[in-house]
Design a protein around this motif. Structure first.
Motif, PDB file in Angstrom:
ATOM      1  N   THR A  39     -11.162   0.157  21.258  1.00 35.80           N
ATOM      2  CA  THR A  39     -10.136   0.976  20.631  1.00 35.80           C
ATOM      3  C   THR A  39      -9.919   0.566  19.180  1.00 35.80           C
ATOM      4  O   THR A  39      -8.926   0.918  18.586  1.00 35.80           O
ATOM      5  N   LEU A  40     -10.875  -0.171  18.611  1.00 34.23           N
ATOM      6  CA  LEU A  40     -10.759  -0.643  17.241  1.00 34.23           C
ATOM      7  C   LEU A  40     -11.777   0.043  16.347  1.00 34.23           C
ATOM      8  O   LEU A  40     -12.855   0.437  16.800  1.00 34.23           O
ATOM      9  N   CYS A  41     -11.452   0.127  15.071  1.00 35.06           N
ATOM     10  CA  CYS A  41     -12.447   0.585  14.109  1.00 35.06           C
ATOM     11  C   CYS A  41     -13.418  -0.575  13.861  1.00 35.06           C
ATOM     12  O   CYS A  41     -13.170  -1.711  14.275  1.00 35.06           O
ATOM     13  N   PHE A  42     -14.509  -0.307  13.182  1.00 36.63           N
ATOM     14  CA  PHE A  42     -15.527  -1.337  13.007  1.00 36.63           C
ATOM     15  C   PHE A  42     -15.003  -2.524  12.214  1.00 36.63           C
ATOM     16  O   PHE A  42     -15.270  -3.679  12.559  1.00 36.63           O
ATOM     17  N   GLU A  43     -14.231  -2.291  11.168  1.00 41.11           N
ATOM     18  CA  GLU A  43     -13.726  -3.385  10.338  1.00 41.11           C
ATOM     19  C   GLU A  43     -12.777  -4.289  11.129  1.00 41.11           C
ATOM     20  O   GLU A  43     -12.847  -5.507  11.041  1.00 41.11           O
ATOM     21  N   CYS A  44     -11.892  -3.705  11.907  1.00 43.75           N
ATOM     22  CA  CYS A  44     -10.958  -4.505  12.717  1.00 43.75           C
ATOM     23  C   CYS A  44     -11.695  -5.244  13.830  1.00 43.75           C
ATOM     24  O   CYS A  44     -11.382  -6.386  14.139  1.00 43.75           O
ATOM     25  N   TYR A  45     -12.681  -4.575  14.410  1.00 41.19           N
ATOM     26  CA  TYR A  45     -13.486  -5.221  15.447  1.00 41.19           C
ATOM     27  C   TYR A  45     -14.210  -6.436  14.880  1.00 41.19           C
ATOM     28  O   TYR A  45     -14.211  -7.515  15.457  1.00 41.19           O
TER      29      TYR A  45
ATOM     30  N   ARG B 110     -13.867   3.135  16.590  1.00 42.63           N
ATOM     31  CA  ARG B 110     -15.329   3.081  16.451  1.00 42.63           C
ATOM     32  C   ARG B 110     -16.059   3.538  17.704  1.00 42.63           C
ATOM     33  O   ARG B 110     -17.042   4.226  17.618  1.00 42.63           O
ATOM     34  N   PHE B 111     -15.615   3.142  18.857  1.00 45.44           N
ATOM     35  CA  PHE B 111     -16.405   3.334  20.065  1.00 45.44           C
ATOM     36  C   PHE B 111     -15.939   4.553  20.850  1.00 45.44           C
ATOM     37  O   PHE B 111     -15.337   4.439  21.889  1.00 45.44           O
TER      38      PHE B 111
END
Length: 98
Positions: A39-45, A25-26
């Motif tokens: 280092t995470l996508c939005f859903e995992c974050y 995501r970031f």
């Protein structure tokens, strides 16, 4: 940017370190920031954030300090407080008369 450079940049695209399915995501200008949360996508974050929040809510809170107002006052304490209230009322009345 040439077509071959664009193709190469898509190969090195950063993916989520948790699920490895979605794009991280970031990113800023194609570079993922170095710290763990970026280092995470939005859903995992979001799921990680909710897991931490649930963990904090599940932890037992420390016992509250006992209130000094739960006990009854002795007659001496009650008369002292009445005297203090009369003094405060006199100060307020004096201030109004000025």
């Amino acid at each position: 940017m040439s077509l071959s450079a664009a193709h190469e940049s898509k190969k090195t695209r950063q993916v989520c370190t948790c699920c490895r399915r979605r794009k991280a995501r970031f990113e800023y200008r194609g570079v993922v920031r170095a710290d763990r949360d970026h280092t995470l996508c939005f859903e995992c974050y979001r799921s990680e954030r909710e897991r931490r929040r649930a963990q904090l809510l599940a932890e037992p809170r420390p016992a509250m300090l006992p209130s000094p107002f739960d006990r009854t006052l002795t007659e001496r304490q009650a008369s002292h407080r009445r005297l203090m209230l009369r003094f405060a009322e006199a100060q307020v009345a004096r201030a109004k008369n000025r």
